[in-house]
Write an enzyme that holds these catalytic residues in place. Structure first.
Site, PDB file in Angstrom:
ATOM      1  N   ASP A 147      39.767 -39.050 -27.482  1.00 56.29           N
ATOM      2  CA  ASP A 147      40.531 -39.778 -28.510  1.00 56.29           C
ATOM      3  C   ASP A 147      40.113 -39.313 -29.900  1.00 56.29           C
ATOM      4  OD1 ASP A 147      41.486 -41.248 -26.378  1.00 56.29           O
ATOM      5  OD2 ASP A 147      40.065 -42.897 -26.694  1.00 56.29           O
TER       6      ASP A 147
HETATM    7  C1  26A Z   1      46.531 -47.805 -19.410  1.00 54.58           C
HETATM    8  N1  26A Z   1      45.135 -47.478 -19.541  1.00 54.58           N
HETATM    9  C2  26A Z   1      44.407 -47.247 -18.330  1.00 54.58           C
HETATM   10  C3  26A Z   1      44.555 -47.357 -20.806  1.00 54.58           C
HETATM   11  C4  26A Z   1      43.203 -47.059 -21.015  1.00 54.58           C
HETATM   12  C5  26A Z   1      42.762 -46.911 -22.348  1.00 54.58           C
HETATM   13  N2  26A Z   1      43.577 -47.039 -23.397  1.00 54.58           N
HETATM   14  C6  26A Z   1      44.846 -47.329 -23.129  1.00 54.58           C
HETATM   15  N3  26A Z   1      45.344 -47.482 -21.878  1.00 54.58           N
HETATM   16  N4  26A Z   1      42.136 -46.855 -20.203  1.00 54.58           N
HETATM   17  C7  26A Z   1      41.083 -46.595 -21.000  1.00 54.58           C
HETATM   18  N5  26A Z   1      41.464 -46.638 -22.292  1.00 54.58           N
HETATM   19  C8  26A Z   1      40.654 -46.424 -23.487  1.00 54.58           C
HETATM   20  O1  26A Z   1      40.293 -45.087 -23.529  1.00 54.58           O
HETATM   21  C9  26A Z   1      39.200 -45.006 -24.413  1.00 54.58           C
HETATM   22  C10 26A Z   1      38.408 -43.772 -24.104  1.00 54.58           C
HETATM   23  O2  26A Z   1      39.179 -42.635 -24.183  1.00 54.58           O
HETATM   24  C11 26A Z   1      39.372 -47.214 -23.518  1.00 54.58           C
HETATM   25  O3  26A Z   1      39.559 -48.462 -24.118  1.00 54.58           O
HETATM   26  C12 26A Z   1      38.437 -46.305 -24.306  1.00 54.58           C
HETATM   27  O4  26A Z   1      38.199 -46.811 -25.594  1.00 54.58           O
END
Ligand code: 26A
Length: 344
Positions: free
Chosen positions: A299
């Site tokens: 990210d």
């Molecule tokens: C739909 N899903 C599975 C998700 C996520 C996500 N953000 C949005 N949708 N699953 C994990 N994260 C976020 O990814 C970040 C790390 O790359 C987590 O909250 C974490 O901050």
């Protein structure tokens, strides 16, 4: 930053999640049939994880959610508040307040849809060495609806932006909103950027991903995500360069602006794929003792990239800044930063 950017030049939609992060032993992952570096959606059997992390593993609470992370990092690097606007759905609770406060402290202009009586989403972050495994309980985030984008003040924000970024993760929540933002970007000939986000997106959400892809000018992903996409498409080669070339060659609504793929591969070089050309950008390898956790690295890469892209900088500068931001975030807990940005 040299000149002042238009407020709200960048709009993103995603799942605002509070990360509940802890270092756990490998058997914790095994107990929940998870692997190192997974990113999954929580099922009923995962629900005890969150309480266990808090009670038994000194969990930390950190602002998360993939797109919101990227936009917070872009804001940190830009040093000018309100360049980026974020839409997502939260509950009416303490976690929502924490998320909003952290986002605003970074300078992000958040416009949450609020779903009463549903808790704000959380994401378990299970740290094992230099790996992180994510298990998201979307909760309120899953209730985002397109009407939020159609409210006049929000519609104006979408219409006025010049750049749009949405994660593949958001395909699990509201594809119509993605298609609407994509169509706006297309109509105004403005860049629309997306992320493959996680292997499960290509495995289980290929149909909405393929519907959005023709609008995508820049697609981000890591090696595992690119490979999952290739497998779901039954492409013969697992070679990342080949996958990138095929990805950029897929149907595109605006063929005058050929698609670009940017594929990261941990500490190996970032690949920039444009038509038949593949360029490599080296990554500075951190020593193991410098690594706090790798949560949010991808990210942060996008955040660094976006901070330069919205200033019209070259792809070369955008990728170098992506690498800088990812390196910084790895040295801090979750997707957080410390001090002033040092990218020049
Ligand atoms: C739909 N899903 C599975 C998700 C996520 C996500 N953000 C949005 N949708 N699953 C994990 N994260 C976020 O990814 C970040 C790390 O790359 C987590 O909250 C974490 O901050």
């Amino acid at each position: 930053m040299t000149s002042t950017l238009q407020e709200g030049i960048l709009v993103g939609c995603g799942n605002p999640l509070l990360d509940i992060s802890a270092v756990v032993p490998l058997n914790f992952l095994q107990k929940y049939s998870m692997n190192e570096d997974d990113a999954i959606l929580a099922e009923d059997r995962h629900m005890p994880i969150y309480g266990e992390l808090v009670e038994g593993y000194q969990a930390e609470f950190l602002a998360g959610g993939s797109v919101q992370n990227s936009l917070r990092i872009a804001q940190w690097i830009l040093r000018q508040p309100r360049v980026a606007v974020f839409f997502g759905c939260v509950g009416e609770d303490r976690y929502a307040n924490i998320l909003k406060e952290k986002a605003q402290a970074a300078g992000l202009d958040v416009h949450y849809q609020v779903k009463k009586d549903v808790p704000t989403g959380t994401c378990a972050v299970l740290i094992t060495g230099t790996h992180r495994s994510l298990c998201a309980n979307l909760a309120a985030a899953n209730n985002f609806t397109i009407d939020h984008l159609e409210e006049p003040s929000n519609k104006a924000l979408v219409d006025n932006a010049q750049y749009y970024y949405i994660s593949g993760f958001f395909l699990t929540v509201n594809p119509p909103s993605i298609m609407q933002v994509a169509a706006t970007a297309h109509a105004k000939q403005r860049p629309f950027l997306m992320n493959l986000s996680a292997p499960f997106i290509s495995q289980f959400y290929m149909a909405p991903l393929l519907a959005a892809l023709p609008y995508v000018d820049i697609i981000f992903g890591n090696e595992a995500e690119a490979q999952a996409f290739a497998e779901a498409q039954q492409w013969p080669s697992g070679d990342l360069r080949e996958i990138g070339k095929r990805l950029v060659a897929m149907e595109k609504k605006n063929p005058t602006r050929p698609r670009i793929a940017i594929l990261t591969q941990g500490c190996d070089p970032v690949l920039l794929i444009q038509q038949d050309s593949v360029q490599e950008f080296p990554v500075t390898k951190l020593a193991v003792h410098e690594i706090v956790d790798t949560n949010g690295a991808g990210d942060a890469f996008v955040g660094g990239f976006l901070s330069q892209f919205v200033q019209g900088k070259s792809l070369d500068v955008c990728i170098r800044c992506g690498n800088y931001a990812a390196g910084h975030i790895i040295k801090n807990p979750g997707c957080t930063y410390s001090g002033e940005p040092e990218f020049v």
